[in-house]
Design a protein around this motif. Structure first.
Motif, PDB file in Angstrom:
ATOM      1  N   ALA A 551       0.901  -1.290  -0.044  1.00  0.00           N
ATOM      2  CA  ALA A 551       0.052  -0.011  -0.070  1.00  0.00           C
ATOM      3  C   ALA A 551       0.998   1.168   0.085  1.00  0.00           C
ATOM      4  CB  ALA A 551      -0.882  -0.099   1.293  1.00  0.00           C
ATOM      5  N   ARG A 552       1.953   1.212   0.826  1.00  0.00           N
ATOM      6  CA  ARG A 552       2.972   2.536   0.779  1.00  0.00           C
ATOM      7  C   ARG A 552       3.483   2.671  -0.376  1.00  0.00           C
ATOM      8  NH1 ARG A 552       6.370   1.495   6.460  1.00  0.00           N
ATOM      9  NH2 ARG A 552       4.568   0.294   7.418  1.00  0.00           N
ATOM     10  N   LEU A 553       3.902   1.528  -1.305  1.00  0.00           N
ATOM     11  CA  LEU A 553       4.540   1.791  -2.654  1.00  0.00           C
ATOM     12  C   LEU A 553       3.426   2.132  -3.852  1.00  0.00           C
ATOM     13  CD1 LEU A 553       7.099  -1.294  -2.511  1.00  0.00           C
ATOM     14  CD2 LEU A 553       7.390   1.219  -1.929  1.00  0.00           C
ATOM     15  N   ASN A 554       2.336   1.748  -3.546  1.00  0.00           N
ATOM     16  CA  ASN A 554       1.374   1.920  -4.322  1.00  0.00           C
ATOM     17  C   ASN A 554       0.990   3.661  -4.167  1.00  0.00           C
ATOM     18  OD1 ASN A 554      -0.419   1.313  -6.551  1.00  0.00           O
ATOM     19  ND2 ASN A 554      -2.339   1.211  -5.118  1.00  0.00           N
ATOM     20  N   ALA A 555       0.941   4.140  -3.131  1.00  0.00           N
ATOM     21  CA  ALA A 555       0.829   5.452  -2.816  1.00  0.00           C
ATOM     22  C   ALA A 555       1.898   6.284  -3.417  1.00  0.00           C
ATOM     23  CB  ALA A 555       0.706   5.617  -1.356  1.00  0.00           C
ATOM     24  N   ALA A 556       3.084   5.668  -3.069  1.00  0.00           N
ATOM     25  CA  ALA A 556       4.312   6.294  -3.692  1.00  0.00           C
ATOM     26  C   ALA A 556       4.143   6.431  -5.494  1.00  0.00           C
ATOM     27  CB  ALA A 556       5.649   5.662  -3.383  1.00  0.00           C
ATOM     28  N   ARG A 557       3.796   5.255  -5.867  1.00  0.00           N
ATOM     29  CA  ARG A 557       4.030   5.173  -7.157  1.00  0.00           C
ATOM     30  C   ARG A 557       2.650   6.330  -7.761  1.00  0.00           C
ATOM     31  NH1 ARG A 557       0.041   3.642 -10.100  1.00  0.00           N
ATOM     32  NH2 ARG A 557      -0.960   2.171  -8.562  1.00  0.00           N
ATOM     33  N   ARG A 558       1.471   6.494  -7.158  1.00  0.00           N
ATOM     34  CA  ARG A 558       0.476   7.470  -7.457  1.00  0.00           C
ATOM     35  C   ARG A 558       1.105   8.916  -7.322  1.00  0.00           C
ATOM     36  NH1 ARG A 558      -4.345   6.462  -3.719  1.00  0.00           N
ATOM     37  NH2 ARG A 558      -5.383   7.753  -4.723  1.00  0.00           N
ATOM     38  N   ARG A 584      16.189  -6.782   0.760  1.00  0.00           N
ATOM     39  CA  ARG A 584      16.356  -7.061  -0.696  1.00  0.00           C
ATOM     40  C   ARG A 584      14.907  -7.326  -1.253  1.00  0.00           C
ATOM     41  NH1 ARG A 584      19.556 -11.886  -1.597  1.00  0.00           N
ATOM     42  NH2 ARG A 584      21.513 -10.542  -0.758  1.00  0.00           N
ATOM     43  N   ARG A 585      14.149  -7.830  -0.644  1.00  0.00           N
ATOM     44  CA  ARG A 585      12.656  -7.960  -1.497  1.00  0.00           C
ATOM     45  C   ARG A 585      12.099  -6.462  -1.326  1.00  0.00           C
ATOM     46  NH1 ARG A 585      11.846 -13.027   1.294  1.00  0.00           N
ATOM     47  NH2 ARG A 585      10.955 -11.820   3.127  1.00  0.00           N
ATOM     48  N   THR A 586      12.261  -5.961  -0.214  1.00  0.00           N
ATOM     49  CA  THR A 586      11.599  -4.695  -0.079  1.00  0.00           C
ATOM     50  C   THR A 586      12.225  -3.600  -1.174  1.00  0.00           C
ATOM     51  OG1 THR A 586      11.132  -4.838   2.094  1.00  0.00           O
ATOM     52  CG2 THR A 586      11.302  -2.575   1.167  1.00  0.00           C
ATOM     53  N   LEU A 587      13.518  -3.678  -1.452  1.00  0.00           N
ATOM     54  CA  LEU A 587      14.410  -2.831  -2.521  1.00  0.00           C
ATOM     55  C   LEU A 587      13.587  -2.956  -3.869  1.00  0.00           C
ATOM     56  CD1 LEU A 587      17.816  -2.503  -1.237  1.00  0.00           C
ATOM     57  CD2 LEU A 587      16.125  -0.630  -1.418  1.00  0.00           C
ATOM     58  N   HIS A 588      13.473  -4.304  -4.135  1.00  0.00           N
ATOM     59  CA  HIS A 588      12.885  -4.695  -5.404  1.00  0.00           C
ATOM     60  C   HIS A 588      11.595  -4.412  -5.579  1.00  0.00           C
ATOM     61  CE1 HIS A 588      16.007  -8.030  -7.041  1.00  0.00           C
ATOM     62  NE2 HIS A 588      16.537  -7.440  -5.851  1.00  0.00           N
ATOM     63  N   ALA A 589      10.642  -4.289  -4.460  1.00  0.00           N
ATOM     64  CA  ALA A 589       9.261  -3.994  -4.580  1.00  0.00           C
ATOM     65  C   ALA A 589       9.581  -2.563  -4.952  1.00  0.00           C
ATOM     66  CB  ALA A 589       8.629  -4.295  -3.351  1.00  0.00           C
ATOM     67  N   LEU A 590      10.074  -1.624  -4.256  1.00  0.00           N
ATOM     68  CA  LEU A 590      10.366  -0.265  -4.249  1.00  0.00           C
ATOM     69  C   LEU A 590      10.430  -0.227  -5.729  1.00  0.00           C
ATOM     70  CD1 LEU A 590      10.920   2.563  -3.422  1.00  0.00           C
ATOM     71  CD2 LEU A 590      12.923   1.834  -2.408  1.00  0.00           C
ATOM     72  N   PHE A 591      11.629  -0.725  -6.318  1.00  0.00           N
ATOM     73  CA  PHE A 591      12.016  -0.076  -7.599  1.00  0.00           C
ATOM     74  C   PHE A 591      11.139  -0.603  -8.900  1.00  0.00           C
ATOM     75  CE2 PHE A 591      16.033   0.733  -5.354  1.00  0.00           C
ATOM     76  CZ  PHE A 591      15.941   2.258  -5.450  1.00  0.00           C
ATOM     77  N   ASP A 592      10.447  -1.801  -8.425  1.00  0.00           N
ATOM     78  CA  ASP A 592       9.307  -2.211  -9.465  1.00  0.00           C
ATOM     79  C   ASP A 592       8.218  -1.198  -9.532  1.00  0.00           C
ATOM     80  OD1 ASP A 592      10.448  -4.493 -10.082  1.00  0.00           O
ATOM     81  OD2 ASP A 592       9.357  -5.827  -8.707  1.00  0.00           O
ATOM     82  N   ALA A 593       8.119  -0.438  -8.244  1.00  0.00           N
ATOM     83  CA  ALA A 593       7.009   0.527  -8.195  1.00  0.00           C
ATOM     84  C   ALA A 593       7.048   1.820  -8.719  1.00  0.00           C
ATOM     85  CB  ALA A 593       6.251   0.479  -6.724  1.00  0.00           C
ATOM     86  N   THR A 651      26.082  -1.696   3.974  1.00  0.00           N
ATOM     87  CA  THR A 651      26.887  -2.116   2.752  1.00  0.00           C
ATOM     88  C   THR A 651      25.807  -3.105   1.830  1.00  0.00           C
ATOM     89  OG1 THR A 651      27.860  -4.044   4.160  1.00  0.00           O
ATOM     90  CG2 THR A 651      29.317  -2.051   3.571  1.00  0.00           C
ATOM     91  N   GLU A 652      25.162  -3.685   2.136  1.00  0.00           N
ATOM     92  CA  GLU A 652      24.188  -4.680   1.713  1.00  0.00           C
ATOM     93  C   GLU A 652      23.366  -3.812   0.840  1.00  0.00           C
ATOM     94  OE1 GLU A 652      24.973  -7.830   1.717  1.00  0.00           O
ATOM     95  OE2 GLU A 652      23.381  -8.582   0.246  1.00  0.00           O
ATOM     96  N   MET A 653      22.791  -2.925   1.564  1.00  0.00           N
ATOM     97  CA  MET A 653      21.602  -2.027   1.091  1.00  0.00           C
ATOM     98  C   MET A 653      22.206  -1.102  -0.055  1.00  0.00           C
ATOM     99  SD  MET A 653      18.697  -2.487   2.428  1.00  0.00           S
ATOM    100  CE  MET A 653      17.565  -0.930   2.255  1.00  0.00           C
ATOM    101  N   VAL A 654      23.563  -0.638   0.269  1.00  0.00           N
ATOM    102  CA  VAL A 654      24.010   0.415  -0.749  1.00  0.00           C
ATOM    103  C   VAL A 654      24.131  -0.262  -1.834  1.00  0.00           C
ATOM    104  CG1 VAL A 654      26.163   1.787  -1.055  1.00  0.00           C
ATOM    105  CG2 VAL A 654      24.931   1.845   1.133  1.00  0.00           C
ATOM    106  N   LYS A 655      24.920  -1.603  -1.836  1.00  0.00           N
ATOM    107  CA  LYS A 655      25.087  -2.436  -2.925  1.00  0.00           C
ATOM    108  C   LYS A 655      23.886  -2.536  -3.743  1.00  0.00           C
ATOM    109  CE  LYS A 655      25.962  -6.961  -2.757  1.00  0.00           C
ATOM    110  NZ  LYS A 655      26.218  -8.005  -1.997  1.00  0.00           N
ATOM    111  N   GLU A 656      22.853  -3.117  -3.060  1.00  0.00           N
ATOM    112  CA  GLU A 656      21.288  -3.430  -3.896  1.00  0.00           C
ATOM    113  C   GLU A 656      21.264  -2.110  -4.463  1.00  0.00           C
ATOM    114  OE1 GLU A 656      19.461  -5.891  -4.458  1.00  0.00           O
ATOM    115  OE2 GLU A 656      21.031  -7.346  -3.690  1.00  0.00           O
ATOM    116  N   TRP A 660      20.507  -0.587  -8.838  1.00  0.00           N
ATOM    117  CA  TRP A 660      19.356  -0.088  -9.557  1.00  0.00           C
ATOM    118  C   TRP A 660      19.735   1.411  -9.971  1.00  0.00           C
ATOM    119  CZ3 TRP A 660      14.964  -2.634 -10.434  1.00  0.00           C
ATOM    120  CH2 TRP A 660      14.581  -3.665  -9.773  1.00  0.00           C
ATOM    121  N   ASP A 661      20.380   2.271  -9.181  1.00  0.00           N
ATOM    122  CA  ASP A 661      20.557   3.725  -9.703  1.00  0.00           C
ATOM    123  C   ASP A 661      21.930   3.979  -9.084  1.00  0.00           C
ATOM    124  OD1 ASP A 661      20.899   6.296 -10.293  1.00  0.00           O
ATOM    125  OD2 ASP A 661      18.606   6.751  -9.954  1.00  0.00           O
TER     126      ASP A 661
END
Ligand code: SF4
Length: 708
Positions: A551-558, A584-593, A651-656, A660-661
């Motif tokens: 729901a948060r990511l859907n709102a971000a997309r809008r 990692r799953r959250t980051l993937h969902a974020l950049f998918d959205a 470090t894990e988050m920054v690498k991921e 993406w960008d």
């Protein structure tokens, strides 16, 4: 009060089973009996003549029991039959309370007996100080429950095997847990501070691992220490402490051992000692030198200089830098009893009653609330009182007299981002387990400020006073920016206002999906809508009332579709088995959205908290295990995961994110330059400081501030 009469009473007429006035000492009475043998009874016991030929003992139980086998009569002070029993008990308690040398078991009993006779206020104000015990409301009920402990537990308390603070911490535990811990303390006989250290760590382990304190104490490792005949009490205490430390902080403990081994390899001259940064916080080491004369010092410094070139010495620093991050195996701490998903209904409209100060009764915010909340009751008062009790569904609208615009306090030790706070209200009903607001304010209820014309005036005035500076401001510091926005309509005022300020951007930070009201606002590209994100497991466990991740990511997309810029804050990041996959799953969902080019920044901040928050979290969220992580006390006094854990998370988050960008602004919230260096390879100061880095992100992504 009727006065007692001195009379000779046959011991056979005493009701020995009546213990209505008894306060057991739970300790051997050898000194008293020796005195009685030597000089007899000096102070006559007090009796109450309940029947013509039946007497109850009021005071003097031990003296009378001594006399029982030696005489048939006692010279006593006797209260007549019509004496008020409650007053008699109060007198008995008063005599006992004022006698010297009471043990904790006796104090607990006196307090519990008094609790039935007098008010809480009297207990707090008079009885507790007279007994010399803590008088907070929680302590009162704990003392009363201690008074009801079985005799063997009271005996341990009376014999000082348990310190006062330990007893209060043990009081709410099940009897079996208390029993086993008391056995442990009886075997160790350690100081009050060690008792608490061991108990707190054991409770954290039990909570984290979902086991009982009893099971922990009964474990073969603990029992082997207790049964070891080659160790004395002090050695057993040291061994138990170390074992519990290893269990409570497995990675930190292992790191400390490795570093100690590396330091032991150094052939350090006896006049020198090497002190690493405390708990890996910071990167400043100390070399301590003991010397008597200048020539001693010269010798030691020469030796130290040579030492620096040796392989073992270098090895110490390699070991220090070599962060290890493997999480100890164990179950993913999912919500016990499977309560997560539907534990608490996610709130849409959290308001049931609104109390408005008359000074702001004409506020557009109040008008919006009245229109948006037709079934809700409104009350108008001169001054909303400060309440210490939380009233669910209550919203207070007050006339705020302080500064609406203020700088985020930050700290000198950890890097501060130069954020500006636009203060719109306090508290939040999303009830995240870790929320700092639980300990922040006197007033626990939702409160917003109705005098928004004053707020708007400050928003116009502050950036205008420094036109060559870029201001990054946000409303989400003391509440959630959008929690109440659909009903208050505050964004309708703030978003267009910031659109007209050339040197400022507004960040609306939320964990909700309350964005529909933003759709048609004239934001002028000056507003960033940002979400606090987390691994899905963490959201379900620790943020059960907030919007789910999708729901948060859907709102971000809008919001991105409506032209807003976006921000994301992974704060607090939580260390738990499976965190890598979860984040990692959250980051993937974020950049998918959302398209990363709309994202101005992503911040990362590992969970940290003032020590006082721990008890609050444990009390308010008993199923949360969030405070059982491997924390050390940071340089700012806050509890933080020790360095290696934070490094691994970041470090894990920054690498991921970089995958993406690579140009996206990623920053660490409240971290030291020694952490930045290891995560990014540079310190903020090398880029002009963190504020400059964030200003650059605003310029690059939003195109604002380039001409300042
Ligand atoms: S959303 Fe933020 S302010 Fe609200 S409870 Fe959670 S942490 Fe606290």
């Amino acid at each position: 009060m009727v006065r007692p009469q001195r009379q000779s009473v046959p011991l056979a007429s005493i009701d020995w089973d009546d213990e209505g006035f008894a306060i057991a000492g739970h300790v051997p009475d050898d000194p008293l009996f020796q005195s009685l043998e030597a000089v007899g009874i000096l102070h006559p016991p007090l009796l109450w003549q309940k029947q013509p030929d039946r007497f109850a003992i009021v005071d003097g139980f031990k003296r009378l029991s001594w006399l029982r086998s030696r005489s048939s009569l006692v010279d006593a002070l006797v209260f007549p039959k019509d004496t008020d029993e409650a007053r008699l008990l109060a007198m008995r308690l008063e005599i006992k309370m004022l006698s010297r040398g009471l043990n904790l078991a006796e104090k607990a009993q006196i307090l519990a007996r008094y609790a039935a006779l007098t008010s809480k206020e009297d207990l707090r104000r008079r009885i507790c100080p007279a007994l010399g015990i803590a008088s907070q409301t929680e302590s009162l009920s704990l003392w009363q429950s201690i008074a009801a402990w079985p005799a063997r537990h009271l005996s341990a308390l009376a014999r000082d095997l348990i310190a006062e603070k330990t007893a209060l911490s043990l009081a709410p535990l099940p009897e079996k847990d208390r029993e086993s811990f008391l056995e442990l303390l009886s075997a160790l006989r350690c100081s009050a501070s060690l008792q608490m250290e061991i108990l707190e760590r054991c409770l954290d382990i039990a909570r984290r691992d979902g086991i009982t304190l009893h099971a922990l104490v009964a474990s073969p490792e603990v029992q082997a220490i207790l049964e070891d005949e080659n160790r004395n009490r002090r050695e057993k205490t040291t061994a138990v402490r170390e074992l519990v430390h290893r269990w409570r902080f497995p990675r930190l403990h292992e790191r400390m051992e490795r570093l100690e081994r590396a330091m032991a390899e150094v052939n350090m001259p006896s006049a020198l000692s090497l002190v690493p940064p405390p708990h890996w916080e910071g990167d400043v080491w100390e070399l301590r030198v003991r010397f008597r004369t200048p020539s001693d010092l010269t010798v030691s410094l020469t030796e130290a200089k040579h030492l620096c070139t040796t392989a073992p010495f270098q090895g110490v620093f390699e070991e220090f830098d070599n962060a290890s991050t493997a999480h100890p195996s164990g179950p993913t701490p999912v919500c016990p009893k499977g309560r997560c998903d539907a534990m608490i209904p996610r709130l849409k409209n959290p308001i049931r009653n609104v109390v408005v100060e008359r000074a702001v009764s004409r506020s557009p915010v109040v008008a919006a609330l009245r229109e948006g909340l037709p079934g809700v009751s409104f009350a108008f008062v001169d001054t909303v009182p400060e309440r210490s009790r939380k009233i669910p569904g209550l919203l207070e609208v007050v006339h705020f007299k302080g500064r609406f615009w203020r700088s985020c306090p930050g700290t000198k030790i950890y890097e501060c981002c130069g954020y500006q706070i636009v203060h719109i209200g306090t508290q939040c009903s999303l009830e995240c387990t870790y929320c700092i607001l639980q300990s922040y304010f006197e007033n626990p209820n939702l409160r917003i400020f109705g005098n928004i014309e004053d707020l708007e005036a400050e928003v116009r005035q502050v950036p205008a006073s420094a036109p060559h500076r870029l201001f990054r401001a946000g409303t989400g510091e003391f509440t959630d920016s959008l929690l109440l926005d659909p009903w208050t309509g505050l964004s309708r005022h703030l978003v267009p206002l910031f659109a007209r300020i050339p040197n400022a951007v507004l960040e609306l930070k939320t964990k909700t999906d309350h964005v529909a009201q933003l759709a048609k606002l004239d934001h002028g590209g000056h507003s960033i809508v940002s979400w606090s994100l987390n691994a899905d497991d963490v959201i379900r466990r620790e943020e059960p009332r907030s919007a789910p991740l999708d729901a948060r990511l859907n709102a971000a997309r809008r919001c991105a579709e409506w032209g807003y810029f976006l921000g994301f804050h992974f704060d607090p990041m939580i260390d738990y088995p499976g965190w890598r996959e979860g984040y990692r799953r959250t980051l993937h969902a974020l950049f998918d959205a959302v398209d990363p080019s709309r994202v101005v920044w992503i911040s990362l901040g590992a969970f940290r908290f003032m020590p006082e928050l721990k008890g609050i979290i444990q009390r308010r969220h008993p199923t949360s295990r969030i405070v059982t992580g491997e924390f050390i006390r940071g340089l700012d006094g806050k509890m933080r995961y020790f360095r290696d854990i934070r490094l691994a998370l970041y470090t894990e988050m920054v690498k991921e994110i970089r995958a993406w960008d690579s140009t996206l602004c990623v920053y660490l919230c409240m971290e030291g330059p020694w952490i930045w260096k290891r995560v990014f390879g540079f310190e903020p100061s090398e880029k002009g400081g963190l504020p400059a880095m964030l200003d650059k992100a605003v310029r690059d992504r939003m195109g604002i501030g380039g001409s300042l």
